[in-house]
Design a protein around this motif. Structure first.
Motif, PDB file in Angstrom:
ATOM      1  N   GLY A   1      42.897  37.518  46.647  1.00  0.00           N
ATOM      2  CA  GLY A   1      42.548  36.444  47.567  1.00  0.00           C
ATOM      3  C   GLY A   1      43.331  36.517  48.863  1.00  0.00           C
ATOM      4  O   GLY A   1      42.789  36.277  49.956  1.00  0.00           O
TER       5      GLY A   1
ATOM      6  N   THR B   1      36.822  41.215  46.048  1.00  0.00           N
ATOM      7  CA  THR B   1      36.025  40.057  45.649  1.00  0.00           C
ATOM      8  C   THR B   1      35.834  40.026  44.146  1.00  0.00           C
ATOM      9  O   THR B   1      35.925  38.967  43.508  1.00  0.00           O
ATOM     10  CB  THR B   1      34.662  40.072  46.358  1.00  0.00           C
ATOM     11  OG1 THR B   1      34.862  40.071  47.777  1.00  0.00           O
ATOM     12  CG2 THR B   1      33.821  38.871  45.974  1.00  0.00           C
TER      13      THR B   1
ATOM     14  N   THR C   1      38.658  38.367  42.233  1.00  0.00           N
ATOM     15  CA  THR C   1      38.956  36.944  42.394  1.00  0.00           C
ATOM     16  C   THR C   1      38.325  36.149  41.256  1.00  0.00           C
ATOM     17  O   THR C   1      37.476  36.657  40.513  1.00  0.00           O
ATOM     18  CB  THR C   1      38.416  36.406  43.730  1.00  0.00           C
ATOM     19  OG1 THR C   1      36.980  36.488  43.729  1.00  0.00           O
ATOM     20  CG2 THR C   1      38.979  37.198  44.912  1.00  0.00           C
TER      21      THR C   1
ATOM     22  N   THR D   1      37.876  32.150  48.660  1.00  0.00           N
ATOM     23  CA  THR D   1      37.058  33.363  48.614  1.00  0.00           C
ATOM     24  C   THR D   1      35.827  33.209  49.500  1.00  0.00           C
ATOM     25  O   THR D   1      35.490  34.100  50.285  1.00  0.00           O
ATOM     26  CB  THR D   1      36.638  33.667  47.165  1.00  0.00           C
ATOM     27  OG1 THR D   1      37.807  33.918  46.376  1.00  0.00           O
ATOM     28  CG2 THR D   1      35.731  34.898  47.107  1.00  0.00           C
TER      29      THR D   1
END
Length: 308
Positions: A138, A162, A165, A187
């Motif tokens: 993040g 991504t 996360t 995010t």
């Protein structure tokens, strides 16, 4: 969102911005304090103020007075950062730190530039160290977003970051808690540049949020967690097909104080403007969420162009 409901995000956002304008003087840095003794909360509060004002100015969906207020807050923030000299000094003395660049980025995107800082950031972004920071996924998304706003080349595998996360793992929706919710919002904000590029969020995550965001909004409405509720409403406005929740907006509007401040939850906020500003992030959130929801709901030129 039904046009009859547009008054809710407009009202919440405008009142929050008015409160920020009235109280922003409490954030002025003490000129007698050297750069290396400025505390993190002071810098963080100014950075949040600049980010909120930059979002309002970027979207340009409010009244002329709203635009003037945003410009006033941006100019104040820039002066407090000594027209970028303070951020340059912080970055020069702590080259591995990323927060000076992150603070600078929304201002730089609107034309508030410091040439020496631009050169330094370009140099630092080309180092090997910049490609291997010891940050969480993040945090690395936040740095990547800041670099994009400034115009620096990216060294990040956004898809991989991504995926690592909480949101990227598309977990069971009932496992969401407060910390996970904050992670979800960050995010989305980092990948979409707070709604400037809704397509930056992968399609499968857009579908996941469309499926579960309404339930989360209901849950945080019932919990009276106004800060998280505002952030999740902002998330809904960042999607390619924006998602609005009239009941959540009505609850947020009801929770907002007459002076425009939004408390963090059911507890009474501090009465002094300085303590209130530094202790309560929700009013910043309200200004941003109201602006983004209004922009996407009325189909502003920027929002329509991005979504097409």
């Amino acid at each position: 969102m039904d046009p009859l409901d547009l008054h809710l995000p407009r009202q919440v956002g405008a009142r929050a911005l008015e409160w920020l304008d009235r109280c922003h003087g409490s954030l002025a840095l003490d000129p007698a304090v050297p750069w290396y003794e400025i505390d993190e909360p002071s810098l963080g509060a100014l950075a949040e103020l600049a980010l909120a004002a930059a979002t309002v100015r970027r979207e340009s969906v409010g009244s002329p007075e709203t635009a003037r207020t945003a410009d006033r807050l941006l100019a104040f923030s820039w002066r407090q950062f000594h027209e970028g000299e303070l951020l340059y000094e912080l970055q020069r003395q702590t080259p591995a730190a990323t927060y000076p660049m992150e603070i600078y980025s929304p201002l730089a995107a609107l034309g508030y530039r410091h040439r020496a800082l631009d050169r330094l950031l370009a140099h630092l972004s080309a180092t090997r160290a910049a490609q291997v920071p010891e940050h969480s996924p993040g945090r690395r998304l936040a740095v990547a977003a800041a670099a994009r706003r400034i115009g620096l080349p990216g060294h990040h595998d956004l898809a991989e970051l991504t995926r690592r996360t909480w949101l990227g793992g598309v977990p069971e929706p009932w496992m969401l808690d407060g910390r996970g919710a904050h992670g979800v919002t960050r995010t989305v904000f980092h990948l979409t540049d707070r709604g400037a590029d809704p397509a930056g969020l992968p399609a499968h995550l857009q579908r996941y949020l469309h499926q579960w965001l309404p339930a989360w909004l209901q849950a945080f409405t019932e919990a009276r967690s106004w800060d998280l509720l505002g952030e999740l409403l902002a998330v809904g406005a960042c999607l390619e097909q924006p998602l609005f929740h009239a009941e959540a907006w009505a609850a947020l509007a009801q929770a907002q104080q007459a002076d425009g401040m939004l408390p963090g939850g059911a507890t009474r906020p501090p009465s002094g403007p300085e303590r209130a500003f530094r202790s309560h992030h929700p009013t910043i959130t309200a200004a941003v969420a109201g602006t983004l929801a209004l922009s996407r709901a009325i189909g502003s030129p920027r929002a329509a162009g991005v979504a097409s």
